[in-house]
Structures are given as C-alpha cells and as structure tokens.
Motif scaffolding. Structure first.
Motif, mmCIF file in Angstrom:
data_model
loop_
_atom_site.group_PDB
_atom_site.id
_atom_site.type_symbol
_atom_site.label_atom_id
_atom_site.label_comp_id
_atom_site.label_asym_id
_atom_site.label_seq_id
_atom_site.Cartn_x
_atom_site.Cartn_y
_atom_site.Cartn_z
ATOM 1 N N THR A 133 3.681 -4.941 -7.093
ATOM 2 C CA THR A 133 4.252 -3.723 -6.516
ATOM 3 C C THR A 133 4.593 -2.717 -7.611
ATOM 4 O OG1 THR A 133 5.189 -5.072 -4.729
ATOM 5 C CG2 THR A 133 6.033 -2.836 -4.968
ATOM 6 N N LEU A 134 5.062 -3.222 -8.752
ATOM 7 C CA LEU A 134 5.353 -2.333 -9.886
ATOM 8 C C LEU A 134 4.101 -1.588 -10.328
ATOM 9 C CD1 LEU A 134 7.721 -4.241 -12.341
ATOM 10 C CD2 LEU A 134 8.139 -2.061 -11.241
ATOM 11 N N GLU A 135 2.999 -2.311 -10.460
ATOM 12 C CA GLU A 135 1.765 -1.682 -10.915
ATOM 13 C C GLU A 135 1.262 -0.660 -9.902
ATOM 14 O OE1 GLU A 135 -0.815 -4.941 -11.703
ATOM 15 O OE2 GLU A 135 0.351 -5.646 -13.433
ATOM 16 N N LYS A 180 0.852 -1.186 0.000
ATOM 17 C CA LYS A 180 0.000 0.000 0.000
ATOM 18 C C LYS A 180 0.893 1.244 0.000
ATOM 19 C CE LYS A 180 -3.470 -2.542 2.651
ATOM 20 N NZ LYS A 180 -4.187 -2.650 3.934
ATOM 21 N N LEU A 181 1.248 1.687 -1.189
ATOM 22 C CA LEU A 181 2.124 2.843 -1.307
ATOM 23 C C LEU A 181 1.306 4.117 -1.158
ATOM 24 C CD1 LEU A 181 4.185 1.689 -4.420
ATOM 25 C CD2 LEU A 181 4.466 1.068 -2.036
ATOM 26 N N GLN A 230 0.739 5.205 -8.351
ATOM 27 C CA GLN A 230 1.066 6.311 -7.452
ATOM 28 C C GLN A 230 1.804 7.434 -8.191
ATOM 29 O OE1 GLN A 230 0.701 6.881 -3.875
ATOM 30 N NE2 GLN A 230 -0.965 5.435 -4.221
ATOM 31 N N LEU A 231 2.774 7.046 -9.022
ATOM 32 C CA LEU A 231 3.568 8.047 -9.734
ATOM 33 C C LEU A 231 2.743 8.773 -10.787
ATOM 34 C CD1 LEU A 231 6.900 6.053 -10.171
ATOM 35 C CD2 LEU A 231 6.444 7.902 -8.561
ATOM 36 N N ALA A 232 1.847 8.044 -11.460
ATOM 37 C CA ALA A 232 1.008 8.674 -12.482
ATOM 38 C C ALA A 232 0.082 9.718 -11.861
ATOM 39 C CB ALA A 232 0.194 7.617 -13.219
ATOM 40 N N ASN A 233 -0.351 9.494 -10.606
ATOM 41 C CA ASN A 233 -1.259 10.427 -9.929
ATOM 42 C C ASN A 233 -0.534 11.455 -9.075
ATOM 43 O OD1 ASN A 233 -3.525 9.085 -11.000
ATOM 44 N ND2 ASN A 233 -3.507 7.581 -9.345
#
Length: 627
Positions: A453-455, A283-284, A460-463
C-alpha cells in the motif's frame, strides 16, 4: 537456537500459519514481512510463549531467554524511569519482560540494581526522569532498556519505529547494530529494514518463506517468484478448463484411460479449490479538483509561539507554488502539524504575514484520525449513510469501492474502533480519495501501512498534478515523493526552520556539509588565534631585542608574492561559494558534495595561513625599515 515444526494456527477464516517449519540460528537478524493481518504478530507471540499453536511444536535450546517488545506504549504509567525498569510484568499492564521474580529470575536485589544502572547508562537515560513526561520516542527507549536489561538471547520487536521521529529511529538503528543477540522484528520502515536485516522471512497466504538474504535481494527474488507463480497458475487454469470442456462433452467409451482422466480432473478441482490466491493490492485513485492559481501560499517572516515560553516558528519565509511536493521533517513535538496549519491559513501567525492562493481545494489526512467516527462502520464513514459513492465522474457501490482498499463486505460493516491501525489508515485513505483536491495534506500517513500500500500511495502522489504537503518520518517515502523539505532544526536555536531542495538524503548531505564547514571554521579560527598569539609573542620579543632581524632575500620575494596568491585564493573560494549556493548542486550526489566541501575547507585553511604569514612578514619589514 529455535525450531518451528509443522506449526499451524488460525482464528476465524483461513489459517494464518498452515504447516510452517523453520529454524532460527544464533545471531540471526530476521526482518519479518507480510500484509496487515497475515499473522506476523501472532508468530512473535508464539515465539515468546504468549500464545500456543493449534498444531505443531516450537522447540528452543535449554535456558534460552526470549523478550518481546510490544508495539504499543502502555498508558497510565506514572512513575520514575528507574521504577519502570525494575517493575514486575504483572505490576504494569502491557509490560512484557522484567527483571523481577515474576519472570523466573533468581537474581539478588543488588544484582538487579546493577543491571538497571548499567543499562540506563548505556542507553543514555536518567532513572529519575518521570516516565509520563517523556516523548513517545524516549518512552519506547525506556521500554527497550527494560527489555535489554533482562539480558535476553533473542529480542522480538513489533513495529519498533512506529510514531518515532527520525532522530529516535536513527538512534535505535545504531543501538541494534551494536547489540550482539538474535533479533527478529516487524517493520514497514524500508530504510530500517535495509539497514538491519540480514535474513528475510515472509508470511504469505498461510506459508512462511525464508528468503535467506537481505532486503534489496529479497525484492528482486520476490518479483521473480511472483512472475513464475502467475505463469504456473495460468498453465494450470488452462489445463483445468480444457478438462472441464472434455467432461461436459461426455465420455464416449467406458475405458480405463477415460476413468483415469476423470479421477485426474477431480484431483485438479480439489487442487484449484485449495489454492489461496494472492492478496490484492489497494487501488488508490486520487481525485484531482479544478486547477487553482499558481500561488498556493506565501509566508513572509512568519513567527508563531504558544504564549511567551514556547516558540514554534521564528522568522520563517517560504513560497509554496502549484505542483510543489514538500516534506516536513522534525522531532516529535517540534510543531510540524502547527506549521501545516499556518501554511493552510488555519492558524494566525504571532508575527509576519501569510498570503493564500485562490481556489484551493484541500484534502487533509489527519494524524489523529479524527475524521473517522469510531462508533460507525467503515461503510457508513465512507458513504456517509449512502450505499453509492461518486468517484470522479462515476458512481460506484460503496462495498465495491471499499474492496479496492482491501475491505471485504464483512470487514466494511465492522465498526472503526475494532479495526487494526493499518485498516484505519486504509479507511482514511479511502475517504480522502473521494474528495476532489488540488492540495493534499498528509500528516504521518505511513504509520501501520503495509509495504504494498505504501508503494501504491507513493506512485499516486508522485503522479499527482496538484500540491502536496506531507509530514513523515519515513526516509524512503520522503526520498521517493517530495521535491523539497522544510526542516525543524532546533539544535541551532528554538524555532529555527530551514528549507532544502530534494528529499531526506539531500537534506542529510546538506546538514553534514554544514557541520563540516562549522568545524572547519572553528579550526580556522583556532589557527588564526594561534598565529596571532605567536605573532604577538614574536613582536614583543623583537621590540625587546636591541635590533630587529631583517628579511632575507627569499622572504622579501615571498612577501611580494603573497598579496597576489591571497587574491587568487579568495577568487577560488568565492567561485565555490557561488557554485554551492545553486540548489541544483545538492542533486549531484553525496560523494560530490562531500568532496567539494573538503576542497573548500582546504582552501579556507590555506587562505588563513597565508594571511598569517603575510602579517608576520609585513610586520618584520616595517620594523626593520623604521630602525
């Protein structure tokens, strides 16, 4: 070819493989998937004969040769490539396959030498090169060559793309596509997996699932299977809860049907106890710092070199604005990490100027993982001695926070030096996510991370509202996250760095178009040279002739119309150049880009031909009028 019959194996904790049976056929190309620690490498070791299962049996056809390429490149090897190829497995620590007698081979020395030379030539390697001087990608190629030279029937690869640059990954893909043997490989590179695998095996909670399909089909079927499993478990749990309520109310009468119901309840309890729940997903949660200025960094004609010999960046300019998500691509050793440090102002340029924005809060995911103390536990590394941690505006217990990153309390108290590569990456992500930031810098973050975890990291990075600077060799990750790329293109000139709109695929399309234009320009120049040579030869003959040949009526009309036709062609070409200079053009898809490039090439060739024809007719017209 190989049969697995009721295989079980475990170390501490639940069984990694529990009663697994499967068959491997000749020519299969199996992608082996599963979470970190699920037992993928253990399965490869058992297939290679390096590990014996606790129960069950692995049977292979007589005479089958199986070779395993290890995940890590052996250290401290200092010898020529030829000697690495010829060395016995027992001679070099960490080596698996070999051509020598230690691997039960009975080949004559001349036969071994012939195999080595054939393989070196096939894989474009020099036997005289020193192994220790090669890049990590070339070292991996030598070890693969060593494995292939033994002519195995089946090749086992454990994370073969880890720490390779894109050029090396593409070479490996192409080579394995042309290899005729049976292949099983573990990888988290989704592009590599999609390109090579025609069969997917997945290890999940001690079981082996043979999906018998390619990767895209697997993703769809897996989602459907998980949904069905959740529904089935929910119905089971509802029934169990109802029976528990019934038993607590007491049995009113000792009748057979009630005793049967009690026995059925006991069976339900046992079944629920034996169920292994689906593993959680990390849960990142990125912590966004106060917003900085619109400008993050501005580089004007920046150059950087180490001494006089090695140029890293030459005359590079770019503008990094708030919200940009930039991927940095290039060969290993090109200087990607150096460029990151230049953009962040941590290195002074040799020439040029760097201007940084205001109120920058940078969180840096380091390639070398040196932000983690290997002699301290995960808990101490993340909590820095405290059992509480501040996440955003909330305080959490450190063990509860680490469970979001799939660390059990026992694993959270483990020294970092004892963690797997994937666990170290998750620990570093856990530390990174506690730091409020408006600029995130990721230096090869995807190595060793599992697909789930990659997905999650991608999402997270896209948002993320802030700015992202990322070095990665993962093509799918780049396509899904970044909005532009900065690429080291040292095939043009040392220190050449160019910027492109879009992710990896857009850069690849732009590169292909540029290569096509270069070839077209070369062809056009060749055509011009031939035309000029022919014209010169013809003019010489005409000068030697007693009388110049007059233009025919049709040729006179052609000469008169050529300037107008040339003008129209030049206008079309100029319009196309303007259209293709628009950054939005590269988002129109590879087919459209290729079609436009081909059209431009055709117009330029036609223009050169008409120029040549006009010069020829004009020269003849002048010659006849002067006589």
């Amino acid at each position: 070819m190989i049969t697995l019959d009721n295989i079980s194996i475990g170390f501490r904790g639940p069984q990694l493989l529990d009663g697994v049976s499967a068959r491997i056929n000749r020519g299969d190309r199996i992608g082996l998937l599963g979470r970190n620690g699920a037992g993928k490498t253990t399965l490869l070791k058992m297939l290679a004969g390096d590990l014996t299962p606790d129960h069950g049996e692995i049977t292979a056809d007589a005479g089958i040769r199986i070779a395993r390429l290890l995940q890590d490149v052996p250290r401290h090897i200092e010898m020529p490539v030829h000697d690495v190829m010829a060395a016995r497995s027992t001679d070099i620590e960490g080596m698996s396959s070999s051509l020598g007698p230690a691997d039960h081979e009975t080949r004559e020395p001349w036969e071994v030498e012939q195999l080595i030379e054939e393989t070196l030539s096939r894989m474009d390697l020099s036997g005289d090169s020193m192994f220790q001087d090669l890049s990590s990608g070339m070292k991996r190629r030598v070890l693969l060559a060593r494995t292939i030279a033994a002519k195995p029937d089946m090749l086992l690869l454990d994370e073969p793309t880890n720490h390779l640059d894109i050029h090396s990954i593409l070479w490996l893909e192409k080579f394995l596509k042309g290899w005729s043997g049976t292949l099983m490989f573990i990888t988290h590179d989704r592009s590599f997996l999609q390109s090579l695998a025609d069969r997917i095996w997945e290890i999940d909670r001690g079981r082996l699932f043979d999906w018998t399909c390619d990767y895209p089909t697997f993703l769809r079927r897996k989602a459907e299977a998980l949904e069905a499993e959740e529904k089935q478990n929910a119905l089971f749990d509802k029934r169990l809860a109802e029976e528990e309520i019934w038993i607590r109310k007491g049995i009113k009468a000792r009748r057979t049907r009630n005793e049967g119901r009690v026995k059925a309840l006991k069976a339900l309890r046992v079944e629920r106890t034996e169920r292994r729940s689906q593993e959680g997903t990390a849960k990142l949660n990125l912590q966004v710092a106060a917003r900085g200025g619109a400008l993050v960094a501005k580089l004007d004609n920046v150059s950087f070199s180490y001494g006089d010999d090695r140029v890293i960046v030459r005359d590079f300019s770019t503008l990094v604005m708030r919200g940009d998500k930039i991927g940095i691509i290039g060969p290993n050793g090109a200087g990607k990490t150096t460029l990151l440090k230049l953009i962040l102002g941590r290195l002074e340029p040799t020439d040029g100027e760097i201007k940084l924005g205001t109120n920058l809060k940078v969180a840096y995911f380091d390639q070398l993982r040196d932000k983690l103390d290997p002699e301290a536990t995960v808990q101490d590394n993340i909590g820095e001695g405290s059992d509480k941690i501040l996440v955003g505006d909330k305080t959490k217990h450190i063990l509860g926070y680490l469970q979001d990153y799939l660390f059990t309390p026992e694993r959270a108290r483990t020294l970092v030096k004892h963690l797997s590569g994937g666990e170290r990456n998750r620990a570093l992500l856990a530390k990174l996510m506690t730091q409020p930031a408006n600029v995130i810098v990721l230096d090869e973050p995807t190595n060793d991370l599992d697909a789930e975890t990659l997905e999650m990291l991608e999402e997270q990075l896209a948002n993320f509202d802030g700015t992202l600077l990322m070095v990665s060799h993962d093509r799918t990750f780049l396509n899904n996250v970044v909005t532009s790329t900065i690429v080291f293109e040292n095939d043009q000139a040392e220190g050449t760095v160019n910027e492109y709109v879009g992710g990896y695929d857009e850069w690849e399309a732009a590169k292909l178009r540029r290569d096509d234009e270069s070839r077209s320009l070369g062809d056009a120049r060749g055509t011009i040279a031939k035309t000029q040579a022919a014209q010169q030869q013809k003019t010489t003959k005409e000068n030697q002739a007693p009388k110049a040949e007059r233009l025919s009526y049709n040729e006179q009309r052609e000469l008169k119309s050529l300037p107008q036709e040339i003008e129209k062609l030049e206008a079309k070409i100029a319009k196309m150049h303007e259209e293709m200079a628009d950054p939005g053009f590269y988002q129109s898809g590879g087919d459209v880009i290729a079609k436009k490039a081909q059209e431009l090439t055709s117009l330029e060739t036609e223009l050169e031909t008409k120029f040549g024809r006009w010069e020829e007719l004009e020269a003849r017209s002048i010659a006849t009028s002067s006589t």
